[in-house]
Scaffold this motif. Sequence first.
Motif, PDB file in Angstrom:
ATOM      1  N   GLN A  72     -12.807  -2.811   0.117  1.00 30.99           N
ATOM      2  CA  GLN A  72     -13.553  -1.662   0.611  1.00 30.99           C
ATOM      3  C   GLN A  72     -12.612  -0.554   1.060  1.00 30.99           C
ATOM      4  O   GLN A  72     -11.474  -0.790   1.464  1.00 30.99           O
ATOM      5  CB  GLN A  72     -14.428  -2.059   1.806  1.00 30.99           C
ATOM      6  N   ASN A  73     -13.120   0.689   1.005  1.00 30.26           N
ATOM      7  CA  ASN A  73     -12.419   1.822   1.600  1.00 30.26           C
ATOM      8  C   ASN A  73     -12.761   1.873   3.085  1.00 30.26           C
ATOM      9  O   ASN A  73     -13.918   1.672   3.459  1.00 30.26           O
ATOM     10  CB  ASN A  73     -12.837   3.134   0.932  1.00 30.26           C
ATOM     11  N   VAL A  74     -11.762   2.138   3.911  1.00 26.46           N
ATOM     12  CA  VAL A  74     -11.991   2.228   5.340  1.00 26.46           C
ATOM     13  C   VAL A  74     -11.143   3.363   5.919  1.00 26.46           C
ATOM     14  O   VAL A  74     -10.039   3.624   5.454  1.00 26.46           O
ATOM     15  CB  VAL A  74     -11.666   0.878   6.036  1.00 26.46           C
ATOM     16  N   ARG A  75     -11.700   4.034   6.909  1.00 24.17           N
ATOM     17  CA  ARG A  75     -10.968   5.112   7.581  1.00 24.17           C
ATOM     18  C   ARG A  75     -10.236   4.538   8.790  1.00 24.17           C
ATOM     19  O   ARG A  75     -10.774   3.695   9.516  1.00 24.17           O
ATOM     20  CB  ARG A  75     -11.919   6.213   8.004  1.00 24.17           C
ATOM     21  N   VAL A  76      -9.021   5.020   8.999  1.00 25.38           N
ATOM     22  CA  VAL A  76      -8.180   4.540  10.092  1.00 25.38           C
ATOM     23  C   VAL A  76      -7.640   5.737  10.877  1.00 25.38           C
ATOM     24  O   VAL A  76      -7.146   6.709  10.290  1.00 25.38           O
ATOM     25  CB  VAL A  76      -7.005   3.695   9.547  1.00 25.38           C
ATOM     26  N   ARG A  77      -7.762   5.651  12.201  1.00 28.29           N
ATOM     27  CA  ARG A  77      -7.166   6.686  13.059  1.00 28.29           C
ATOM     28  C   ARG A  77      -5.755   6.231  13.441  1.00 28.29           C
ATOM     29  O   ARG A  77      -5.572   5.210  14.112  1.00 28.29           O
ATOM     30  CB  ARG A  77      -8.006   6.886  14.316  1.00 28.29           C
ATOM     31  N   MET A  78      -4.762   7.003  13.011  1.00 28.16           N
ATOM     32  CA  MET A  78      -3.378   6.666  13.291  1.00 28.16           C
ATOM     33  C   MET A  78      -3.032   6.992  14.746  1.00 28.16           C
ATOM     34  O   MET A  78      -3.768   7.703  15.432  1.00 28.16           O
ATOM     35  CB  MET A  78      -2.449   7.409  12.336  1.00 28.16           C
ATOM     36  N   ASP A  79      -1.907   6.464  15.210  1.00 26.09           N
ATOM     37  CA  ASP A  79      -1.494   6.680  16.597  1.00 26.09           C
ATOM     38  C   ASP A  79      -1.281   8.152  16.925  1.00 26.09           C
ATOM     39  O   ASP A  79      -1.427   8.572  18.083  1.00 26.09           O
ATOM     40  CB  ASP A  79      -0.210   5.891  16.889  1.00 26.09           C
ATOM     41  N   ASN A  80      -0.932   8.950  15.907  1.00 27.30           N
ATOM     42  CA  ASN A  80      -0.737  10.383  16.125  1.00 27.30           C
ATOM     43  C   ASN A  80      -2.038  11.189  16.038  1.00 27.30           C
ATOM     44  O   ASN A  80      -2.029  12.417  16.079  1.00 27.30           O
ATOM     45  CB  ASN A  80       0.297  10.950  15.144  1.00 27.30           C
ATOM     46  N   GLY A  81      -3.178  10.478  15.887  1.00 25.12           N
ATOM     47  CA  GLY A  81      -4.477  11.134  15.830  1.00 25.12           C
ATOM     48  C   GLY A  81      -4.949  11.469  14.429  1.00 25.12           C
ATOM     49  O   GLY A  81      -6.121  11.814  14.232  1.00 25.12           O
ATOM     50  N   LYS A  82      -4.091  11.394  13.443  1.00 25.41           N
ATOM     51  CA  LYS A  82      -4.474  11.697  12.067  1.00 25.41           C
ATOM     52  C   LYS A  82      -5.360  10.594  11.504  1.00 25.41           C
ATOM     53  O   LYS A  82      -5.165   9.410  11.796  1.00 25.41           O
ATOM     54  CB  LYS A  82      -3.220  11.848  11.198  1.00 25.41           C
ATOM     55  N   ILE A  83      -6.369  10.981  10.704  1.00 22.34           N
ATOM     56  CA  ILE A  83      -7.272  10.004  10.087  1.00 22.34           C
ATOM     57  C   ILE A  83      -6.928   9.877   8.608  1.00 22.34           C
ATOM     58  O   ILE A  83      -6.849  10.889   7.896  1.00 22.34           O
ATOM     59  CB  ILE A  83      -8.743  10.415  10.265  1.00 22.34           C
ATOM     60  N   VAL A  84      -6.715   8.647   8.166  1.00 17.57           N
ATOM     61  CA  VAL A  84      -6.407   8.376   6.762  1.00 17.57           C
ATOM     62  C   VAL A  84      -7.432   7.388   6.217  1.00 17.57           C
ATOM     63  O   VAL A  84      -8.106   6.693   6.978  1.00 17.57           O
ATOM     64  CB  VAL A  84      -4.977   7.812   6.596  1.00 17.57           C
ATOM     65  N   THR A  85      -7.544   7.333   4.904  1.00 16.57           N
ATOM     66  CA  THR A  85      -8.463   6.403   4.239  1.00 16.57           C
ATOM     67  C   THR A  85      -7.688   5.541   3.261  1.00 16.57           C
ATOM     68  O   THR A  85      -6.880   6.051   2.472  1.00 16.57           O
ATOM     69  CB  THR A  85      -9.573   7.159   3.481  1.00 16.57           C
ATOM     70  N   GLY A  86      -7.915   4.232   3.308  1.00 21.32           N
ATOM     71  CA  GLY A  86      -7.237   3.315   2.401  1.00 21.32           C
ATOM     72  C   GLY A  86      -8.114   2.140   2.034  1.00 21.32           C
ATOM     73  O   GLY A  86      -9.265   2.029   2.478  1.00 21.32           O
ATOM     74  N   ILE A  87      -7.573   1.255   1.219  1.00 25.76           N
ATOM     75  CA  ILE A  87      -8.310   0.085   0.729  1.00 25.76           C
ATOM     76  C   ILE A  87      -7.854  -1.166   1.467  1.00 25.76           C
ATOM     77  O   ILE A  87      -6.651  -1.392   1.658  1.00 25.76           O
ATOM     78  CB  ILE A  87      -8.102  -0.093  -0.784  1.00 25.76           C
ATOM     79  N   VAL A  88      -8.816  -1.980   1.889  1.00 26.21           N
ATOM     80  CA  VAL A  88      -8.516  -3.198   2.623  1.00 26.21           C
ATOM     81  C   VAL A  88      -7.953  -4.256   1.678  1.00 26.21           C
ATOM     82  O   VAL A  88      -8.573  -4.602   0.663  1.00 26.21           O
ATOM     83  CB  VAL A  88      -9.775  -3.748   3.319  1.00 26.21           C
ATOM     84  N   ASN A  89      -6.782  -4.765   2.023  1.00 28.98           N
ATOM     85  CA  ASN A  89      -6.151  -5.839   1.250  1.00 28.98           C
ATOM     86  C   ASN A  89      -6.548  -7.197   1.818  1.00 28.98           C
ATOM     87  O   ASN A  89      -7.055  -7.301   2.941  1.00 28.98           O
ATOM     88  CB  ASN A  89      -4.628  -5.695   1.292  1.00 28.98           C
ATOM     89  N   ALA A  90      -6.300  -8.267   1.039  1.00 34.41           N
ATOM     90  CA  ALA A  90      -6.678  -9.614   1.466  1.00 34.41           C
ATOM     91  C   ALA A  90      -5.961 -10.041   2.738  1.00 34.41           C
ATOM     92  O   ALA A  90      -6.476 -10.867   3.507  1.00 34.41           O
ATOM     93  CB  ALA A  90      -6.398 -10.615   0.343  1.00 34.41           C
TER      94      ALA A  90
END
Length: 251
Positions: free
Chosen positions: A225-243
Amino acid sequence: MQSHFPTPLSVPQPARGRRFARLFQGALALAALLALVPARAQTDLGQVTQRWLDDALQRNLSGQAPLRMEVSVGTLDERLRLAPCARVDPYLPAGARLWGRTRLGLRCVEGQTRWNVYLPVTVKAFGPAWVLAGDVPPGAALTESDAVEVEVDWAAENSPILADPSLWVGQVAARQLKAGQALRQAMLRAPQIFPAGAQVRVVAQGQGYAISAAGQAMAAGAVGQNVRVRMDNGKIVTGIVNADGTIGINL
């Protein structure tokens, strides 16, 4: 009426395609086509229908395992009064396919009055599938003991059958599942790897390098699945969940 040919999930063998076409053509003729136009005005509807079906099967029903097919042809409204026609062309309407409850279009292309009608058709595709031995609650992960292999109609629903156990063992019930249901793609989802708010590691990969950093998942994540992640610096990125629970980003 029965025939054998590959379904919509192996490219149809020509002999099977011709056999099915001949049987289907006969059903069409008996059920509707010969009743549509006077005998003196008919062209060879059988050859037209067979050529069309052979082409449709090759184009639309490739890539599937061999199944036992059954085709039921409905009838047109008895109140229809169609004008004589020298040539009737069958066709598959836009968005329709030779699978489950569908319809075949019939149009007059050579006649004083052009007409177009639809003939109801039901295509059943019987083959091996995995059927639940008991009820499964939402969110429960499936094991090999949860289902038994029996013959079912693959075309009874649009969602693809999961014929290979590797496609459903370990998957999670997306809703309440009942005993006797054949396992289909829409019934299951990948298991959750982490909940919303969990601390995750984001791995960004480029050509020849990789960068890893921590962040907070903004939603629950499952493998693929694609999921959004808030990084420690406040930036939001989107990536794919690995096993392994990491979030992969390709740069």
